[in-house]
Design a protein around this motif. Structure first.
Motif, PDB file in Angstrom:
ATOM      1  N   VAL A 120       0.845  -1.192   0.000  1.00 16.13           N
ATOM      2  CA  VAL A 120       0.000   0.000   0.000  1.00 16.13           C
ATOM      3  C   VAL A 120       0.878   1.239   0.000  1.00 16.13           C
ATOM      4  N   GLU A 121       0.534   2.190  -0.849  1.00 14.11           N
ATOM      5  CA  GLU A 121       1.164   3.509  -0.841  1.00 14.11           C
ATOM      6  C   GLU A 121       0.070   4.535  -0.616  1.00 14.11           C
ATOM      7  N   VAL A 122       0.256   5.400   0.363  1.00 14.17           N
ATOM      8  CA  VAL A 122      -0.718   6.442   0.665  1.00 14.17           C
ATOM      9  C   VAL A 122      -0.099   7.788   0.348  1.00 14.17           C
ATOM     10  N   GLU A 123      -0.784   8.549  -0.473  1.00 16.48           N
ATOM     11  CA  GLU A 123      -0.343   9.904  -0.823  1.00 16.48           C
ATOM     12  C   GLU A 123      -1.349  10.894  -0.258  1.00 16.48           C
ATOM     13  N   MET A 124      -0.833  11.896   0.445  1.00 20.20           N
ATOM     14  CA  MET A 124      -1.694  12.941   0.991  1.00 20.20           C
ATOM     15  C   MET A 124      -1.747  14.106   0.011  1.00 20.20           C
ATOM     16  N   THR A 125      -2.934  14.707  -0.100  1.00 21.04           N
ATOM     17  CA  THR A 125      -3.092  15.893  -0.921  1.00 21.04           C
ATOM     18  C   THR A 125      -4.087  16.830  -0.243  1.00 21.04           C
ATOM     19  N   PHE A 126      -3.958  18.097  -0.532  1.00 19.83           N
ATOM     20  CA  PHE A 126      -4.937  19.069  -0.058  1.00 19.83           C
ATOM     21  C   PHE A 126      -5.504  19.843  -1.246  1.00 19.83           C
ATOM     22  N   ASP A 127      -5.391  19.226  -2.413  1.00 21.25           N
ATOM     23  CA  ASP A 127      -5.905  19.825  -3.642  1.00 21.25           C
ATOM     24  C   ASP A 127      -6.745  18.789  -4.377  1.00 21.25           C
ATOM     25  N   PRO A 128      -8.049  18.901  -4.364  1.00 22.44           N
ATOM     26  CA  PRO A 128      -8.814  19.994  -3.769  1.00 22.44           C
ATOM     27  C   PRO A 128      -8.920  19.829  -2.255  1.00 22.44           C
ATOM     28  N   PRO A 129      -9.119  20.940  -1.566  1.00 22.68           N
ATOM     29  CA  PRO A 129      -9.275  20.845  -0.118  1.00 22.68           C
ATOM     30  C   PRO A 129     -10.587  20.133   0.233  1.00 22.68           C
ATOM     31  N   TRP A 130     -10.572  19.432   1.362  1.00 27.86           N
ATOM     32  CA  TRP A 130     -11.774  18.757   1.830  1.00 27.86           C
ATOM     33  C   TRP A 130     -12.793  19.783   2.291  1.00 27.86           C
ATOM     34  N   THR A 131     -14.066  19.513   2.000  1.00 26.84           N
ATOM     35  CA  THR A 131     -15.171  20.325   2.508  1.00 26.84           C
ATOM     36  C   THR A 131     -16.250  19.374   3.013  1.00 26.84           C
ATOM     37  N   PRO A 132     -17.117  19.819   3.914  1.00 29.38           N
ATOM     38  CA  PRO A 132     -18.167  18.952   4.450  1.00 29.38           C
ATOM     39  C   PRO A 132     -19.116  18.390   3.380  1.00 29.38           C
ATOM     40  N   GLU A 133     -19.175  19.022   2.220  1.00 29.33           N
ATOM     41  CA  GLU A 133     -20.034  18.527   1.144  1.00 29.33           C
ATOM     42  C   GLU A 133     -19.587  17.159   0.634  1.00 29.33           C
ATOM     43  N   ARG A 134     -18.373  16.766   0.933  1.00 24.55           N
ATOM     44  CA  ARG A 134     -17.853  15.457   0.509  1.00 24.55           C
ATOM     45  C   ARG A 134     -18.364  14.312   1.386  1.00 24.55           C
ATOM     46  N   MET A 135     -18.969  14.649   2.510  1.00 29.52           N
ATOM     47  CA  MET A 135     -19.463  13.635   3.432  1.00 29.52           C
ATOM     48  C   MET A 135     -20.695  12.925   2.868  1.00 29.52           C
ATOM     49  N   SER A 136     -20.763  11.613   3.106  1.00 33.09           N
ATOM     50  CA  SER A 136     -21.951  10.852   2.731  1.00 33.09           C
ATOM     51  C   SER A 136     -23.074  11.171   3.715  1.00 33.09           C
ATOM     52  N   GLU A 137     -24.293  10.746   3.375  1.00 40.51           N
ATOM     53  CA  GLU A 137     -25.410  10.926   4.304  1.00 40.51           C
ATOM     54  C   GLU A 137     -25.133  10.183   5.608  1.00 40.51           C
ATOM     55  N   GLU A 138     -24.504   9.000   5.498  1.00 42.19           N
ATOM     56  CA  GLU A 138     -24.164   8.221   6.698  1.00 42.19           C
ATOM     57  C   GLU A 138     -23.278   9.028   7.639  1.00 42.19           C
ATOM     58  N   ALA A 139     -22.282   9.712   7.091  1.00 40.38           N
ATOM     59  CA  ALA A 139     -21.393  10.535   7.920  1.00 40.38           C
ATOM     60  C   ALA A 139     -22.133  11.739   8.475  1.00 40.38           C
ATOM     61  N   GLN A 140     -23.007  12.327   7.671  1.00 38.32           N
ATOM     62  CA  GLN A 140     -23.779  13.471   8.155  1.00 38.32           C
ATOM     63  C   GLN A 140     -24.674  13.077   9.323  1.00 38.32           C
ATOM     64  N   VAL A 141     -25.255  11.881   9.249  1.00 34.21           N
ATOM     65  CA  VAL A 141     -26.073  11.370  10.358  1.00 34.21           C
ATOM     66  C   VAL A 141     -25.196  11.160  11.590  1.00 34.21           C
ATOM     67  N   ALA A 142     -24.004  10.596  11.388  1.00 35.53           N
ATOM     68  CA  ALA A 142     -23.101  10.301  12.515  1.00 35.53           C
ATOM     69  C   ALA A 142     -22.689  11.562  13.262  1.00 35.53           C
ATOM     70  N   VAL A 143     -22.541  12.656  12.545  1.00 33.43           N
ATOM     71  CA  VAL A 143     -22.131  13.900  13.211  1.00 33.43           C
ATOM     72  C   VAL A 143     -23.326  14.790  13.577  1.00 33.43           C
ATOM     73  N   GLY A 144     -24.540  14.289  13.292  1.00 35.02           N
ATOM     74  CA  GLY A 144     -25.742  15.016  13.689  1.00 35.02           C
ATOM     75  C   GLY A 144     -26.152  16.136  12.771  1.00 35.02           C
ATOM     76  N   TRP A 145     -25.725  16.088  11.508  1.00 36.58           N
ATOM     77  CA  TRP A 145     -26.073  17.138  10.555  1.00 36.58           C
ATOM     78  C   TRP A 145     -27.262  16.785   9.690  1.00 36.58           C
ATOM     79  N   TYR A 146     -27.823  15.589   9.868  1.00 41.56           N
ATOM     80  CA  TYR A 146     -28.884  15.146   8.950  1.00 41.56           C
ATOM     81  C   TYR A 146     -30.051  14.636   9.730  1.00 41.56           C
TER      82      TYR A 146
END
Length: 124
Positions: free
Chosen positions: A98-124
């Motif tokens: 396994v090779e893992v490459e980190m990038t910040f382009d494009p930067p992460w935004t909350p819009e990338r979250m699935s509905e499952e993640a939104q439910v987990a953090v209480g946003w849905y």
């Protein structure tokens, strides 16, 4: 320009491989399952559902290359998260490395979250 950022499917992009199609499907599913065991310690959702995984490539030699990001460049686990991902995916049967490459382009935004993640953090 569309203001909405499309959700990425980390399994997209596998076009042709020397690996049999059913094996690619199994590896893909198992890799996603492994990614879903890795959590950002500050957010009660896994990194796959958070949308931190931008790309997963399975090479013909079964080497897995992952491009990912973090919720913020200054994330306290920035130095540890790639190792967690490498360990989780490296444990998948049939993965040679396994090779893992980190990038910040494009930067992460909350819009990338699935509905499952939104439910987990209480946003849905």
């Amino acid at each position: 320009m569309d203001d909405q950022i499309p959700k990425w499917d980390a399994r997209e992009g596998i076009i042709q491989s020397a690996i049999p199609e059913d094996e690619v499907a199994r590896l893909s599913d198992d890799i996603v399952a492994a990614l879903k065991t890795v959590y950002d310690p500050e957010i009660p959702a896994d990194i796959f559902e958070l949308g931190l995984i931008y790309k997963v490539d399975i090479e013909d030699d079964r080497m897995v290359k992952i491009m990912m990001t973090l919720t913020a460049p200054g994330c306290p686990v920035a130095g540890e998260m790639p190792g967690w991902v490498e360990n989780a995916v490296g444990a998948v049967e049939g993965v040679s490395g396994v090779e893992v490459e980190m990038t910040f382009d494009p930067p992460w935004t909350p819009e990338r979250m699935s509905e499952e993640a939104q439910v987990a953090v209480g946003w849905y």
